[in-house]
Design an enzyme around this catalytic site. Structure first.
Site, PDB file in Angstrom:
ATOM      1  N   GLY A 135       6.064  -2.813 -11.239  1.00  0.00           N
ATOM      2  CA  GLY A 135       4.820  -2.363 -10.616  1.00  0.00           C
ATOM      3  C   GLY A 135       3.946  -1.602 -11.613  1.00  0.00           C
ATOM      4  N   GLN A 136       2.669  -1.454 -11.260  1.00  0.00           N
ATOM      5  CA  GLN A 136       1.710  -0.814 -12.172  1.00  0.00           C
ATOM      6  C   GLN A 136       2.102   0.624 -12.523  1.00  0.00           C
ATOM      7  OE1 GLN A 136      -2.584  -1.852 -11.393  1.00  0.00           O
ATOM      8  NE2 GLN A 136      -1.778  -2.133  -9.348  1.00  0.00           N
ATOM      9  N   VAL A 137       2.432   1.411 -11.489  1.00  0.00           N
ATOM     10  CA  VAL A 137       2.762   2.820 -11.726  1.00  0.00           C
ATOM     11  C   VAL A 137       4.095   2.942 -12.459  1.00  0.00           C
ATOM     12  CG1 VAL A 137       3.224   5.047 -10.638  1.00  0.00           C
ATOM     13  CG2 VAL A 137       1.351   3.627  -9.809  1.00  0.00           C
ATOM     14  N   THR A 184       3.074  -3.202  -1.464  1.00  0.00           N
ATOM     15  CA  THR A 184       1.650  -2.896  -1.660  1.00  0.00           C
ATOM     16  C   THR A 184       0.708  -4.037  -1.274  1.00  0.00           C
ATOM     17  OG1 THR A 184       1.840  -3.598  -3.955  1.00  0.00           O
ATOM     18  CG2 THR A 184       2.070  -1.229  -3.518  1.00  0.00           C
ATOM     19  N   TYR A 196       4.692   8.326  -4.315  1.00  0.00           N
ATOM     20  CA  TYR A 196       3.258   8.012  -4.339  1.00  0.00           C
ATOM     21  C   TYR A 196       2.817   7.436  -2.998  1.00  0.00           C
ATOM     22  CZ  TYR A 196       4.227   8.626  -9.243  1.00  0.00           C
ATOM     23  OH  TYR A 196       4.645   9.158 -10.431  1.00  0.00           O
ATOM     24  N   ASP A 212      -4.709   6.509  -0.114  1.00  0.00           N
ATOM     25  CA  ASP A 212      -5.916   6.847   0.649  1.00  0.00           C
ATOM     26  C   ASP A 212      -5.946   6.103   1.997  1.00  0.00           C
ATOM     27  OD1 ASP A 212      -6.215   4.632  -1.312  1.00  0.00           O
ATOM     28  OD2 ASP A 212      -8.083   4.252  -0.248  1.00  0.00           O
ATOM     29  N   TYR A 249      -0.097  -1.439   6.474  1.00  0.00           N
ATOM     30  CA  TYR A 249       0.238  -0.822   5.190  1.00  0.00           C
ATOM     31  C   TYR A 249       0.033   0.693   5.262  1.00  0.00           C
ATOM     32  CZ  TYR A 249      -0.383   0.759   0.379  1.00  0.00           C
ATOM     33  OH  TYR A 249      -0.304   1.474  -0.798  1.00  0.00           O
TER      34      TYR A 249
END
Length: 289
Positions: free
Chosen positions: A10-12, A61, A98, A101, A124
């Site tokens: 994943g990105q993070v 996600t 994490y 928003d 989600y």
């Protein structure tokens, strides 16, 4: 220090693997080693590794897909974080998690603070909020970091999709009435490192929920414009952009129109601040070359 990171590609997670080097031994558990939909497997892995810190960078996600597979979203985004929190508490170690928003409905006129009441519009968002609540119920030492519009040079995200499509198509219609802060995964990882160093150095703030996004604000249309500007500066072909309302681009999951998060509490409590979204984007783009 042994740092257990859930998620691998994943990105993070990718950004964390890069930026936490030197803090300790990084134990990265991807899908092949950790089944987040299997509570017992989570417990076994955490107990086998006995980390000094757990960072949950894994999540379901796929926002639109979650509408049609809520059970999968809740297993990974709601149940798994609660189990990680329980295991962290037993070990007496902190958990960093994490969130998003999308726990808010976007109807507030100003940026959201940590004390605003969540009201997610999508499965989600509901699953991520349930994860936050599961962690909070367990208690212990935890940081829940709500971020927004995450992008990086890895995986699937708005930046990479736009760079590809803008060079392929003559014209693109982009939503202009959703406002938020594009947040680079590199900035999230850098801030996470700063938080870990404060905690290690005995300068920790209060544990709990914090907002962590880039400074400034824009729309998806504004974000696309910034990406297009860079492509044109490099002499590349680029689509003409047209601003449209969300109503002209229906998606399975409803998105909040206001995704702005007030990050002042993180600055006050932990003395960790974020770059402006345009500065972070420039740094991310520079790393592509």
């Amino acid at each position: 220090m042994r740092i257990l990171i859930t998620g691998q590609h994943g990105q993070v997670s990718q950004a964390l693997q890069q930026r936490l080097q030197g803090l300790g031994e990084l134990i990265v558990l991807g899908r092949d080693r950790l089944d987040l939909a299997n509570p017992e497997h989570i417990r076994q892995q955490v107990r086998a590794q006995r980390p000094d810190l757990i960072i949950n960078a894994a999540a379901h996600t796929a926002v639109d897909l979650a509408e049609s597979e809520p059970d999968a979203a809740f297993a990974i985004n709601a149940i798994a974080p609660g189990i990680l929190a329980e295991e962290a508490k037993v070990l007496g170690v902190p958990l960093i998690h994490y969130s998003t928003d999308y726990v808010f409905d976007g109807t507030k006129a100003a940026p959201y603070t940590e004390s605003d009441t969540p009201n997610p519009l999508s499965v989600y968002g509901q699953s991520k909020l349930a994860g936050e609540r599961a962690i909070a119920e367990v208690g212990g030492e935890y940081l829940i970091l709500r971020t927004s519009w995450v992008y990086s040079n890895h995986g699937k995200n708005f930046l990479l999709t736009m760079q590809h499509l803008l060079q392929e198509k003559p014209q693109m219609r982009i939503v202009a009435d959703q406002i938020g802060a594009p947040t680079w995964a590199g900035s999230i990882a850098r801030s996470t490192r700063a938080l870990i160093e404060r905690w290690q150095g005995g300068a920790a703030g209060e544990w709990g929920i914090y907002h962590l996004t880039a400074e400034g604000e824009t729309s998806w249309f504004g974000f696309a414009q910034a990406i297009a500007q860079q492509l044109r500066a490099e002499g590349k072909a680029c689509a003409e952009l047209e601003a449209i309302p969300s109503s002209a681009y229906p998606t399975p999951a409803q998105r909040p129109l206001n995704s702005r998060l007030d990050c002042s509490r993180l600055q006050q409590q932990w003395h960790v601040s974020q770059p402006h979204w345009q500065d972070a984007l420039r740094e991310c783009l520079a790393a592509q070359h």
